[in-house]
Design a protein around this motif. Structure first.
Motif, PDB file in Angstrom:
ATOM      1  N   UNK A 298       0.820  -1.201   0.000  1.00 21.89           N
ATOM      2  CA  UNK A 298       0.000   0.000   0.000  1.00 21.89           C
ATOM      3  C   UNK A 298       0.859   1.258   0.000  1.00 21.89           C
ATOM      4  N   UNK A 299       0.285   2.324  -0.521  1.00 23.81           N
ATOM      5  CA  UNK A 299       0.894   3.654  -0.431  1.00 23.81           C
ATOM      6  C   UNK A 299       0.041   4.469   0.533  1.00 23.81           C
ATOM      7  N   UNK A 300       0.644   4.818   1.669  1.00 24.28           N
ATOM      8  CA  UNK A 300      -0.108   5.357   2.800  1.00 24.28           C
ATOM      9  C   UNK A 300       0.367   6.762   3.131  1.00 24.28           C
ATOM     10  N   UNK A 301      -0.564   7.686   3.292  1.00 21.23           N
ATOM     11  CA  UNK A 301      -0.238   9.045   3.690  1.00 21.23           C
ATOM     12  C   UNK A 301      -0.672   9.279   5.128  1.00 21.23           C
ATOM     13  N   UNK A 302       0.288   9.610   6.001  1.00 16.16           N
ATOM     14  CA  UNK A 302      -0.004   9.935   7.398  1.00 16.16           C
ATOM     15  C   UNK A 302       0.006  11.452   7.541  1.00 16.16           C
ATOM     16  N   UNK A 303      -1.108  12.029   7.928  1.00 12.59           N
ATOM     17  CA  UNK A 303      -1.257  13.479   8.045  1.00 12.59           C
ATOM     18  C   UNK A 303      -1.257  13.879   9.512  1.00 12.59           C
ATOM     19  N   UNK A 304      -0.309  14.726   9.895  1.00 14.84           N
ATOM     20  CA  UNK A 304      -0.158  15.066  11.312  1.00 14.84           C
ATOM     21  C   UNK A 304       0.410  16.467  11.501  1.00 14.84           C
ATOM     22  N   UNK A 305      -0.086  17.184  12.482  1.00 14.52           N
ATOM     23  CA  UNK A 305       0.490  18.486  12.839  1.00 14.52           C
ATOM     24  C   UNK A 305       1.747  18.313  13.681  1.00 14.52           C
ATOM     25  N   UNK A 306       1.943  17.133  14.252  1.00  9.56           N
ATOM     26  CA  UNK A 306       3.057  16.887  15.172  1.00  9.56           C
ATOM     27  C   UNK A 306       3.928  15.745  14.662  1.00  9.56           C
ATOM     28  N   UNK A 307       5.193  16.045  14.466  1.00  5.13           N
ATOM     29  CA  UNK A 307       6.138  14.996  14.080  1.00  5.13           C
ATOM     30  C   UNK A 307       7.539  15.444  14.488  1.00  5.13           C
ATOM     31  N   UNK A 308       8.453  14.492  14.561  1.00  8.17           N
ATOM     32  CA  UNK A 308       9.823  14.816  14.947  1.00  8.17           C
ATOM     33  C   UNK A 308      10.395  15.880  14.014  1.00  8.17           C
ATOM     34  N   UNK A 309      11.177  16.844  14.538  1.00  6.70           N
ATOM     35  CA  UNK A 309      11.861  16.827  15.832  1.00  6.70           C
ATOM     36  C   UNK A 309      11.021  17.217  17.047  1.00  6.70           C
ATOM     37  N   UNK A 310       9.721  17.553  16.852  1.00  7.46           N
ATOM     38  CA  UNK A 310       8.872  17.751  18.024  1.00  7.46           C
ATOM     39  C   UNK A 310       8.776  16.425  18.784  1.00  7.46           C
ATOM     40  N   UNK A 311       8.828  16.494  20.101  1.00  3.10           N
ATOM     41  CA  UNK A 311       8.796  15.282  20.914  1.00  3.10           C
ATOM     42  C   UNK A 311       7.455  15.185  21.629  1.00  3.10           C
ATOM     43  N   UNK A 312       6.757  14.092  21.410  1.00  3.31           N
ATOM     44  CA  UNK A 312       5.470  13.856  22.069  1.00  3.31           C
ATOM     45  C   UNK A 312       5.094  12.401  21.870  1.00  3.31           C
ATOM     46  N   UNK A 313       4.113  11.948  22.640  1.00  3.09           N
ATOM     47  CA  UNK A 313       3.626  10.589  22.465  1.00  3.09           C
ATOM     48  C   UNK A 313       3.018  10.377  21.089  1.00  3.09           C
ATOM     49  N   UNK A 314       2.371  11.425  20.561  1.00  2.00           N
ATOM     50  CA  UNK A 314       1.763  11.313  19.232  1.00  2.00           C
ATOM     51  C   UNK A 314       2.842  11.136  18.172  1.00  2.00           C
ATOM     52  N   UNK A 315       3.899  11.953  18.255  1.00  3.68           N
ATOM     53  CA  UNK A 315       4.997  11.838  17.285  1.00  3.68           C
ATOM     54  C   UNK A 315       5.629  10.450  17.347  1.00  3.68           C
ATOM     55  N   UNK A 316       5.801   9.936  18.553  1.00  2.00           N
ATOM     56  CA  UNK A 316       6.383   8.597  18.717  1.00  2.00           C
ATOM     57  C   UNK A 316       5.472   7.532  18.123  1.00  2.00           C
ATOM     58  N   UNK A 317       4.172   7.663  18.375  1.00  2.00           N
ATOM     59  CA  UNK A 317       3.206   6.698  17.837  1.00  2.00           C
ATOM     60  C   UNK A 317       3.248   6.677  16.315  1.00  2.00           C
ATOM     61  N   UNK A 318       3.304   7.857  15.704  1.00  2.00           N
ATOM     62  CA  UNK A 318       3.317   7.955  14.244  1.00  2.00           C
ATOM     63  C   UNK A 318       4.604   7.357  13.677  1.00  2.00           C
ATOM     64  N   UNK A 319       5.737   7.672  14.293  1.00  2.00           N
ATOM     65  CA  UNK A 319       7.012   7.134  13.811  1.00  2.00           C
ATOM     66  C   UNK A 319       7.052   5.609  13.943  1.00  2.00           C
ATOM     67  N   UNK A 320       6.493   5.098  15.044  1.00  2.00           N
ATOM     68  CA  UNK A 320       6.441   3.643  15.231  1.00  2.00           C
ATOM     69  C   UNK A 320       5.620   2.990  14.118  1.00  2.00           C
ATOM     70  N   UNK A 321       4.460   3.583  13.826  1.00  2.00           N
ATOM     71  CA  UNK A 321       3.607   3.041  12.762  1.00  2.00           C
ATOM     72  C   UNK A 321       4.315   3.129  11.411  1.00  2.00           C
ATOM     73  N   UNK A 322       4.896   4.282  11.126  1.00  2.00           N
ATOM     74  CA  UNK A 322       5.600   4.471   9.850  1.00  2.00           C
ATOM     75  C   UNK A 322       6.717   3.437   9.684  1.00  2.00           C
ATOM     76  N   UNK A 323       7.564   3.318  10.685  1.00  2.00           N
ATOM     77  CA  UNK A 323       8.715   2.417  10.582  1.00  2.00           C
ATOM     78  C   UNK A 323       8.284   0.965  10.405  1.00  2.00           C
ATOM     79  N   UNK A 324       7.236   0.561  11.127  1.00  2.00           N
ATOM     80  CA  UNK A 324       6.804  -0.837  11.049  1.00  2.00           C
ATOM     81  C   UNK A 324       6.103  -1.129   9.726  1.00  2.00           C
ATOM     82  N   UNK A 325       5.312  -0.181   9.226  1.00  2.00           N
ATOM     83  CA  UNK A 325       4.666  -0.376   7.923  1.00  2.00           C
ATOM     84  C   UNK A 325       5.709  -0.496   6.823  1.00  2.00           C
TER      85      UNK A 325
END
Length: 405
Positions: free
Chosen positions: A1-28
């Motif tokens: 699949x080609x997946x687009x993750x849309x988020x206002x928060x991502x690294x280098x911002x540090x938060x649980x949301x950013x971590x969750x998104x990076x975890x999903x991205x890396x595993x996919x």
């Protein structure tokens, strides 16, 4: 699949949301999919990182929450990028600008748009005019409007699911807890590495170390941990509390430590780079948190994956996570916090407890997390295809009846 993750928060911002998104991205990506991040610009990041599939849109600091950002334009550009990438799925991670942009993109491409509801906004209303403008009922009404016509909603916990139901969200909802990257948090530091990090903070190899790791925000209730330290020290005079993170409550917490004459036993490590966080878990003896605003408690899972027992404030989420003392204990009163910490400092774990922890780790692994998310994507694609097929048949029947009449 080609997946687009849309988020206002991502690294280098540090938060649980950013971590969750990076975890999903890396595993996919690890499972063979192509993942693209649509997010905000950040002073600490270059505008785009196309090599890693990261696209940034002009943004400004969020009102009353300036370490977070909100995009101010870019919908037309996002559509063009999504068309070029030929996205199959849009998965929003925010209810604000990029979330709205994601809905526009999905509608334009006629593809499913899912949403993960990360944040319990009723716990954060004090950041906006001290809670005088928005009330909890307003949050529910706005969430209901935003989630209208969403293909599916991911609830990271039972608490989020119940909240979505109270908002009368009519989209399909599935509880899918964020997973933990065991390739990172499952690896073990050597004794020399652990002791080197301990020495950096002035700890001996056998010093009992409590770890608090979170944004230093008032709703995290870190003051409760500080208040409990004298009782812990009465039983463990050499115990230390290391507070990792940064945020608006830092100065208040530092004053509290000085007022209680605990500067010899409590230190503030500041913000730690995400790539180094797992070393801090492994260096400590017990993870502690008094936060009552967690919707998914990623730091709890990270601690568990790092083989660290947890002593945390009781919530609906902890009731799901902590099903055995081998994993940790929850508390509501200070005495229970103190007793929980002392329990793990005084009693080494048994092989039976380790087996229970390993079983829990599989449940919260990033691999299982991504597999469940992918199944939701596929189900939403099938539902959309069936709906479009049904609509096409209905249109054909109407045209047929008109031609006969």
């Amino acid at each position: 699949m080609k997946i687009g993750l849309f988020t206002d928060t991502y690294f280098p911002q540090v938060s649980g949301v950013a971590t969750s998104i990076k975890t999903l991205r890396d595993e996919l990506i690890a499972q063979g999919h192509q993942v693209y991040i649509f997010t905000t610009t950040d002073p600490k990041a270059k505008d785009d990182d196309k090599e890693n599939g990261i696209y940034r849109f002009p943004s400004i600091p969020f009102v009353s929450f300036t370490d977070r950002r909100i995009a101010i334009r870019g919908a037309f550009r996002a559509i063009k990028i999504a068309e070029k990438l030929q996205l199959d799925i849009v998965h929003n991670q925010t209810e604000f600008s990029l979330g709205v942009m994601g809905k526009v993109v999905a509608h334009h491409l006629n593809i499913p748009c899912l949403h993960t509801y990360h944040t319990m906004y009723q716990d954060y209303l004090h950041y906006i005019a001290n809670g005088h403008i928005l009330k909890s009922k307003d949050v529910g009404r706005l969430a209901h409007i935003y989630l209208h016509n969403i293909s599916g909603v991911v609830a990271p916990s039972e608490r989020v699911l119940e909240t979505m139901r109270s908002y009368n969200v009519d989209a399909p909802i599935r509880i899918i807890p964020t997973g933990i990257n065991l390739r990172v948090y499952g690896q073990r530091d050597s004794l020399e590495e652990k002791n080197a990090l301990r020495a950096k903070w002035g700890y001996k190899p056998d010093t009992p170390v409590l770890l608090s790791l979170s944004r230093l925000a008032f709703e995290k209730n870190i003051h409760t941990l500080i208040e409990a330290m004298p009782d812990i020290l009465a039983k463990k005079p050499d115990a230390q509390l290391l507070i990792v993170g940064d945020g608006p409550a830092k100065e208040t917490l530092e004053r509290q430590v000085r007022h209680l004459h605990l500067t010899d036993h409590i230190q503030f490590a500041g913000q730690v780079d995400n790539d180094d966080v797992h070393h801090y878990y492994q260096m400590a003896n017990v993870f502690v948190s008094a936060s009552d605003s967690e919707s998914q408690g990623l730091t709890y899972d990270e601690a568990l994956a790092s083989d660290l027992p947890i002593v945390v404030m009781r919530s609906e989420y902890t009731d799901e996570l902590i099903d055995d003392p081998a994993i940790g204990v929850s508390f509501q009163k200070r005495i229970d916090l103190v007793n929980g910490v002392l329990r793990y400092l005084n009693n080494p774990r048994t092989p039976e407890e380790q087996n229970k922890r390993d079983a829990k780790l599989h449940e919260i692994s990033a691999e299982v997390f991504a597999q469940r998310i992918l199944k939701f994507y596929q189900d939403c694609q099938e539902t959309m295809a069936e709906k479009q097929s049904s609509q096409s048949k209905g249109t054909f029947r109407n045209l047929f009846h008109r031609s006969r009449s």
